[in-house]
Write an enzyme that holds these catalytic residues in place. Structure first.
Site, short mmCIF file in Angstrom:
data_model
loop_
_atom_site.label_atom_id
_atom_site.label_comp_id
_atom_site.label_asym_id
_atom_site.label_seq_id
_atom_site.Cartn_x
_atom_site.Cartn_y
_atom_site.Cartn_z
N ARG A 124 0.85 -1.07 0.15
CA ARG A 124 -0.06 -0.12 0.11
C ARG A 124 0.92 1.41 -0.20
O ARG A 124 1.90 1.27 0.52
CB ARG A 124 -0.83 0.03 1.17
CG ARG A 124 -1.97 1.08 1.43
CD ARG A 124 -3.00 0.84 0.54
NE ARG A 124 -4.02 1.58 0.80
CZ ARG A 124 -5.28 1.82 -0.05
NH1 ARG A 124 -5.17 1.31 -1.35
NH2 ARG A 124 -6.20 2.45 0.35
N THR B 217 -9.08 0.16 -10.12
CA THR B 217 -8.35 -0.91 -9.54
C THR B 217 -8.38 -2.08 -10.39
O THR B 217 -9.29 -2.07 -11.19
CB THR B 217 -8.99 -1.08 -8.25
OG1 THR B 217 -9.03 0.15 -7.40
CG2 THR B 217 -8.61 -2.34 -7.40
N SER C 69 -8.07 0.62 3.14
CA SER C 69 -8.54 0.09 1.57
C SER C 69 -9.89 -0.52 1.68
O SER C 69 -9.99 -1.26 2.71
CB SER C 69 -7.28 -0.54 0.98
OG SER C 69 -7.72 -1.22 -0.25
N SER C 70 -10.47 -1.00 0.53
CA SER C 70 -11.41 -1.95 0.66
C SER C 70 -10.99 -3.08 -0.38
O SER C 70 -11.71 -4.18 -0.50
CB SER C 70 -12.65 -1.53 -0.24
OG SER C 70 -13.16 -0.41 0.69
N GLY D 214 -13.78 -1.91 -7.53
CA GLY D 214 -15.03 -1.37 -7.42
C GLY D 214 -15.03 -0.38 -6.07
O GLY D 214 -16.16 -0.18 -5.44
N GLY D 215 -13.94 0.09 -5.52
CA GLY D 215 -13.94 0.99 -4.27
C GLY D 215 -14.63 0.15 -3.16
O GLY D 215 -14.24 -1.03 -3.06
#
Ligand code: GLY
Length: 541
Positions: A72, A361, A425-426, A447-448
């Site tokens: 990240r 993403t 983050s997701s 997809g956030g």
């Protein structure tokens, strides 16, 4: 698609081809992953690349071990918690801070690739770049999706910056599907990385170019220094694993909220008989959405970079806790929003963070002939990231995944911006193991924050309703993280609208463009599924 030995699923056919080629030359899943990522950076530049960050779940068949790597981005040392606030102390608008240097986190994807390859690669590093270099040199055909992405807000952002505008809008016209696109700057970057494994990127000339681009941005000049890049470290984290119907579901722990939140949703749903209800009953999706609301309430309060705020993960996933959460669901009525976080531990003095974002993403799933597996989710945050284009690649806007406010109602927000910290983050790269500990499935999605329900839905399809992975991916998407309950337009989910409204849900029908890429290991071989909502492909051998 079924294969007997090895399989690659990713968001673009050229990337999949590069990965399979590496596997056919005797490479491991990690070798293939590096080749896939480099080609994705070139052909799907709006979604991921070395200017961004990534999370990897890796299953090593020989040692039967599971490793998760955190690549990240982190916030430069010179940021402070007021960076995204106006002079009056109110948060700046998300769209105002995304373009330019302020939103750029110190990129981690290349460091992760280097780290993973040094430990688990087999082929020589330089061989992994050949296909990306050839494509960047000779040109590739612009895909319909890349061209279409230039239509909207992403394209407008790019046009604010000369370098990005010259590349994506040559002679003032947006790239069209089928245009032959070459990237000579990226060729040079790839050749440098091929030689030095990222030394120039983190400590040399490319580092200088990244820092100049961020600090001299004509919009929102940023605060990154060369010392920030030189300090980048890939971190090995403990994966988050939980049980669901006899399977072990493993995901990425904080700073991603993906692993814990997917596990909470499934853990709550396990108290209901979804197998009997089936995949097209309104009650199934009422329960799915209510479980999601509860899980997101906990996520928003507790989950952030664990090096700054430790989350009570064991307590959040304890069966008794999830039983209590499941018991708070009313079968006849949608719960009020926002749902309240639970109290898995006694003292909590935090405020929730409800930051959402627009996703840029990509997900990659790979299994090789030795039974190793990769589940990699990789991002530059929103489509085309910050819009800053340097050395042939885009820089991320990952810092907008932090809460813009440091506190609310007098209490600190766990996901507030701090120097050196990684934004929540997701991303939910997932590996599933069967009751004997054998690898069963690899899956993930862009997809956030909707990544989480997209992945949870696909796991239900395979593990609860016995679908093959392609059928599970094709199931209509339904999500409620923030705002309304969304049903995927143009699918059978639209027929659920009236029943769900009857239960009190505020329902909206809209496109929900997941990019799920999955592989399931069956006795008949490897079965793959690529999301028909995007341009992905499965190839196997
Ligand atoms: N930027 C998307 C995510 O990390 O969830």
């Amino acid at each position: 698609v079924v294969a007997t030995r090895e399989m690659v699923v990713a968001a673009h056919p050229l990337a999949v081809d590069a990965g399979l080629n590496i596997l056919e030359r005797g490479g491991t899943v990690i070798d293939a992953m590096v080749a896939v990522q480099m080609v994705l950076n070139l052909v799907e530049p709006q979604s991921s690349g070395i200017g961004g960050g990534a999370f990897l779940l890796y299953h090593d068949a020989q040692t039967q071990s599971l490793i998760s790597l955190d690549g990240r981005e982190f916030a430069p040392q010179r940021v402070d918690e007021t960076m995204f606030l106006n002079d009056d102390g109110k948060p700046r608008r998300w769209f105002d801070v995304v373009p330019g240097g302020l939103s750029v986190g110190v990129p981690g994807t290349l460091a992760l690739m280097d780290h993973a390859h040094a430990r688990f690669g087999r082929l020589e590093w330089y061989t992994l770049f050949e296909q990306a270099i050839a494509l960047a040199t000779n040109g590739f055909s612009v895909s319909p999706r890349l061209s279409k992405s230039l239509d909207g807000y992403g394209g407008k952002r790019l046009q604010q910056f000369t370098e990005a505008s010259d590349y994506f809008f040559p002679h003032g016209r947006a790239l069209q599907p089928g245009d032959l696109l070459k990237n000579p700057q990226f060729v040079e970057t790839l050749k440098t990385i091929q030689r030095d494994r990222g030394a120039s990127f983190y400590r040399g000339q490319i580092a200088g170019e990244i820092v100049a681009s961020v600090r001299e941005s004509i919009l929102n000049a940023g605060l990154m220094d060369r010392a920030d890049l030189a300090a980048y470290q890939t971190i090995e984290r403990t994966p988050v694993c939980s049980q669901y119907r006899g399977h072990q579901i493993c995901g990425m722990g904080p700073p991603s909220s993906g692993g814990v939140t997917v596990a909470q949703i499934l853990g709550i749903l396990e108290f209901f008989n979804l197998e009997m209800l089936g995949s097209d009953h309104p009650m199934t999706w009422h329960l799915f959405v209510e479980a999601g609301k509860l899980a997101f309430a906990d996520r928003n309060l507790f989950l952030a970079d664990p090096d700054f705020t430790e989350a009570p993960i064991d307590a959040l996933l304890a069966r008794d806790y999830l039983r209590n959460r499941a018991a708070s669901i009313d079968l006849n009525s949608a719960m009020a929003v926002p749902a309240k976080a639970g109290t898995p531990v006694e003292t909590v003095s935090l405020s929730p963070d409800t930051t959402d974002g627009l996703p840029g993403t990509s997900h990659v799933s790979i299994v090789d002939r030795d039974g190793n597996a990769v589940s990699l989710t990789t991002t530059i945050e929103s489509g085309f990231g910050s819009g800053l284009f340097t050395s042939g690649f885009l820089l991320n806007n990952e810092l907008t995944d932090f809460s813009f406010r440091p506190k609310q109602d007098g209490q600190l927000i766990a996901n507030r911006l701090e120097p050196g910290k990684r934004p929540r983050s997701s991303m939910s790269p997932t590996l599933v193991f069967n009751s004997s500990g054998q690898l069963h499935m690899a899956v993930g999605s862009p997809g956030g924050s909707r990544i989480i329900p997209y992945v949870a839905k696909t796991l239900l399809g395979v593990l609860e309703w016995d679908m093959d992975v392609q059928e599970a991916i094709n199931l209509p998407n339904i999500a409620k993280n923030f705002g309304t309950m969304d049903l995927e337009a143009g699918t059978s989910a639209e027929q659920l609208k009236a029943d769900l409204e009857q239960l009190g849900h505020k329902v909206r029908v809209r496109p929900l463009t997941s990019g799920l890429q999955g592989i399931v290991i069956t006795p008949a071989g490897l079965v793959g599924g690529a999301d028909p909502r995007r341009e992905g492909l499965v190839l196997g051998d």
